[in-house]
Each structure stands twice: as structure tokens, then as C-alpha cells.
Design a protein around this motif. Structure first.
Motif, PDB file in Angstrom:
ATOM      1  N   ASP A  69      39.300  54.965  41.769  1.00 42.99           N
ATOM      2  CA  ASP A  69      38.352  53.910  42.106  1.00 42.99           C
ATOM      3  C   ASP A  69      38.987  52.553  42.368  1.00 42.99           C
ATOM      4  O   ASP A  69      38.413  51.733  43.086  1.00 42.99           O
ATOM      5  CB  ASP A  69      37.334  53.738  40.974  1.00 42.99           C
ATOM      6  CG  ASP A  69      36.507  54.977  40.752  1.00 42.99           C
ATOM      7  OD1 ASP A  69      36.092  55.590  41.744  1.00 42.99           O
ATOM      8  OD2 ASP A  69      36.278  55.329  39.580  1.00 42.99           O
ATOM      9  N   TYR A  70      40.147  52.278  41.777  1.00 44.26           N
ATOM     10  CA  TYR A  70      40.732  50.939  41.830  1.00 44.26           C
ATOM     11  C   TYR A  70      42.193  50.968  42.240  1.00 44.26           C
ATOM     12  O   TYR A  70      42.934  51.873  41.878  1.00 44.26           O
ATOM     13  CB  TYR A  70      40.649  50.246  40.459  1.00 44.26           C
ATOM     14  CG  TYR A  70      39.245  49.882  40.059  1.00 44.26           C
ATOM     15  CD1 TYR A  70      38.667  48.692  40.485  1.00 44.26           C
ATOM     16  CD2 TYR A  70      38.503  50.723  39.243  1.00 44.26           C
ATOM     17  CE1 TYR A  70      37.378  48.354  40.116  1.00 44.26           C
ATOM     18  CE2 TYR A  70      37.206  50.404  38.868  1.00 44.26           C
ATOM     19  CZ  TYR A  70      36.651  49.213  39.312  1.00 44.26           C
ATOM     20  OH  TYR A  70      35.380  48.876  38.956  1.00 44.26           O
ATOM     21  N   CYS A 123      47.274  53.005  41.057  1.00 46.67           N
ATOM     22  CA  CYS A 123      45.892  53.223  41.465  1.00 46.67           C
ATOM     23  C   CYS A 123      45.315  54.426  40.728  1.00 46.67           C
ATOM     24  O   CYS A 123      46.036  55.234  40.146  1.00 46.67           O
ATOM     25  CB  CYS A 123      45.793  53.421  42.967  1.00 46.67           C
ATOM     26  SG  CYS A 123      46.636  54.869  43.588  1.00 46.67           S
ATOM     27  N   LYS A 125      40.158  38.648  41.663  1.00 46.52           N
ATOM     28  CA  LYS A 125      38.752  38.350  41.390  1.00 46.52           C
ATOM     29  C   LYS A 125      38.551  36.873  41.220  1.00 46.52           C
ATOM     30  O   LYS A 125      39.305  36.173  40.663  1.00 46.52           O
ATOM     31  CB  LYS A 125      38.292  39.060  40.123  1.00 46.52           C
ATOM     32  CG  LYS A 125      38.412  40.552  40.193  1.00 46.52           C
ATOM     33  CD  LYS A 125      37.190  41.134  40.801  1.00 46.52           C
ATOM     34  CE  LYS A 125      37.365  42.642  40.840  1.00 46.52           C
ATOM     35  NZ  LYS A 125      36.378  43.373  41.370  1.00 46.52           N
ATOM     36  N   ALA A 155      42.491  44.236  39.594  1.00 38.51           N
ATOM     37  CA  ALA A 155      42.063  45.531  40.117  1.00 38.51           C
ATOM     38  C   ALA A 155      41.147  45.327  41.314  1.00 38.51           C
ATOM     39  O   ALA A 155      40.230  44.519  41.282  1.00 38.51           O
ATOM     40  CB  ALA A 155      41.349  46.329  39.040  1.00 38.51           C
ATOM     41  N   LEU A 156      41.402  46.053  42.382  1.00 41.03           N
ATOM     42  CA  LEU A 156      40.630  45.948  43.608  1.00 41.03           C
ATOM     43  C   LEU A 156      39.933  47.288  43.853  1.00 41.03           C
ATOM     44  O   LEU A 156      40.600  48.306  44.022  1.00 41.03           O
ATOM     45  CB  LEU A 156      41.568  45.607  44.766  1.00 41.03           C
ATOM     46  CG  LEU A 156      40.966  45.348  46.121  1.00 41.03           C
ATOM     47  CD1 LEU A 156      40.095  44.093  46.074  1.00 41.03           C
ATOM     48  CD2 LEU A 156      42.065  45.170  47.150  1.00 41.03           C
ATOM     49  N   PRO A 157      38.595  47.315  43.877  1.00 39.38           N
ATOM     50  CA  PRO A 157      37.903  48.581  44.123  1.00 39.38           C
ATOM     51  C   PRO A 157      38.102  49.028  45.571  1.00 39.38           C
ATOM     52  O   PRO A 157      38.195  48.196  46.486  1.00 39.38           O
ATOM     53  CB  PRO A 157      36.436  48.253  43.836  1.00 39.38           C
ATOM     54  CG  PRO A 157      36.329  46.794  44.043  1.00 39.38           C
ATOM     55  CD  PRO A 157      37.660  46.213  43.682  1.00 39.38           C
ATOM     56  N   TYR A 158      38.181  50.338  45.775  1.00 31.62           N
ATOM     57  CA  TYR A 158      38.323  50.865  47.126  1.00 31.62           C
ATOM     58  C   TYR A 158      37.500  52.128  47.280  1.00 31.62           C
ATOM     59  O   TYR A 158      37.096  52.756  46.299  1.00 31.62           O
ATOM     60  CB  TYR A 158      39.788  51.136  47.466  1.00 31.62           C
ATOM     61  CG  TYR A 158      40.374  52.375  46.830  1.00 31.62           C
ATOM     62  CD1 TYR A 158      40.399  53.595  47.501  1.00 31.62           C
ATOM     63  CD2 TYR A 158      40.915  52.345  45.545  1.00 31.62           C
ATOM     64  CE1 TYR A 158      40.947  54.725  46.928  1.00 31.62           C
ATOM     65  CE2 TYR A 158      41.466  53.460  44.963  1.00 31.62           C
ATOM     66  CZ  TYR A 158      41.475  54.655  45.657  1.00 31.62           C
ATOM     67  OH  TYR A 158      42.004  55.778  45.082  1.00 31.62           O
ATOM     68  N   VAL A 218      38.074  48.539  51.485  1.00 30.28           N
ATOM     69  CA  VAL A 218      37.651  47.735  50.342  1.00 30.28           C
ATOM     70  C   VAL A 218      36.333  47.076  50.733  1.00 30.28           C
ATOM     71  O   VAL A 218      36.139  46.706  51.892  1.00 30.28           O
ATOM     72  CB  VAL A 218      38.697  46.677  49.925  1.00 30.28           C
ATOM     73  CG1 VAL A 218      39.942  47.338  49.382  1.00 30.28           C
ATOM     74  CG2 VAL A 218      39.060  45.758  51.043  1.00 30.28           C
ATOM     75  N   PHE A 240      41.313  44.071  34.794  1.00 30.31           N
ATOM     76  CA  PHE A 240      40.386  44.124  35.907  1.00 30.31           C
ATOM     77  C   PHE A 240      40.471  42.911  36.830  1.00 30.31           C
ATOM     78  O   PHE A 240      39.993  42.965  37.951  1.00 30.31           O
ATOM     79  CB  PHE A 240      38.947  44.327  35.417  1.00 30.31           C
ATOM     80  CG  PHE A 240      38.652  45.753  35.085  1.00 30.31           C
ATOM     81  CD1 PHE A 240      38.533  46.693  36.090  1.00 30.31           C
ATOM     82  CD2 PHE A 240      38.506  46.154  33.775  1.00 30.31           C
ATOM     83  CE1 PHE A 240      38.271  48.019  35.802  1.00 30.31           C
ATOM     84  CE2 PHE A 240      38.253  47.474  33.470  1.00 30.31           C
ATOM     85  CZ  PHE A 240      38.127  48.413  34.479  1.00 30.31           C
ATOM     86  N   MET A 249      45.486  48.833  41.521  1.00 37.45           N
ATOM     87  CA  MET A 249      46.029  47.840  40.594  1.00 37.45           C
ATOM     88  C   MET A 249      47.088  47.031  41.338  1.00 37.45           C
ATOM     89  O   MET A 249      48.029  47.597  41.893  1.00 37.45           O
ATOM     90  CB  MET A 249      46.656  48.508  39.378  1.00 37.45           C
ATOM     91  CG  MET A 249      45.779  49.491  38.663  1.00 37.45           C
ATOM     92  SD  MET A 249      44.208  48.801  38.174  1.00 37.45           S
ATOM     93  CE  MET A 249      43.352  50.284  37.712  1.00 37.45           C
ATOM     94  N   THR A 250      46.932  45.713  41.364  1.00 34.13           N
ATOM     95  CA  THR A 250      47.800  44.853  42.143  1.00 34.13           C
ATOM     96  C   THR A 250      48.622  43.913  41.264  1.00 34.13           C
ATOM     97  O   THR A 250      48.405  43.846  40.056  1.00 34.13           O
ATOM     98  CB  THR A 250      46.967  44.010  43.121  1.00 34.13           C
ATOM     99  OG1 THR A 250      46.190  43.075  42.394  1.00 34.13           O
ATOM    100  CG2 THR A 250      46.052  44.879  43.961  1.00 34.13           C
TER     101      THR A 250
END
Length: 76
Positions: free
Chosen positions: A67-68, A64, A76, A7-10, A19, A4, A70-71
């Protein structure tokens, strides 16, 4: 296990991906230069370089889900 910290929520709103907050400059509700049709390509393994329009920060989207994003970078 999903990492997480990478992980970037979008959200998908009316055909656009946004985002809630830019991980680089902190701008809110940033429109991503990714079309919803590209989500299926990313899910099948295609990597996508994403440049944020607010500050020109760059990260690569590796995978992805609904919801997220993945980068390859800790966001964070």
C-alpha cells in the motif's frame, strides 16, 4: 513503527503505479515511472530514485509494501 510522514500511498492499476496526489505540486492521479516488477527489487533493499513527471520533484524510495512507498523525504 512505520514513519507515516515519510510514507506515500500508491495504487497499482493495469500494470502501472499511480499516486493519488503528488506531494510536491498537488497534481492528482500521477503515473509513477516505476514498473510493478521493480517493487520486488525495492522490497529486497534496492533504493529507487523517483522523479515525478508532473513537476520533476525527486524522492528516493527506500522500501515498500502493498500500500505504501517508504521514502527518505517527508511527504505529508
Amino acid at each position: 513503527m512505520i514513519p507515516f510522514e515519510k510514507a506515500l500511498p500508491y495504487d497499482q492499476v493495469m500494470g502501472d503505479l499511480t499516486v493519488p496526489k503528488c506531494p510536491f505540486c498537488g497534481a492528482e492521479n500521477v503515473l509513477l515511472p516505476i514498473r510493478p516488477a521493480e517493487i520486488k527489487d525495492i522490497q529486497t533493499g534496492k533504493k529507487r530514485l523517483t522523479v515525478f513527471p508532473c513537476c520533476h520533484g525527486r524522492l528516493t524510495v527506500l522500501d515498500c509494501d502493498d500500500d505504501y512507498l517508504m521514502t527518505d523525504t517527508v511527504v505529508k
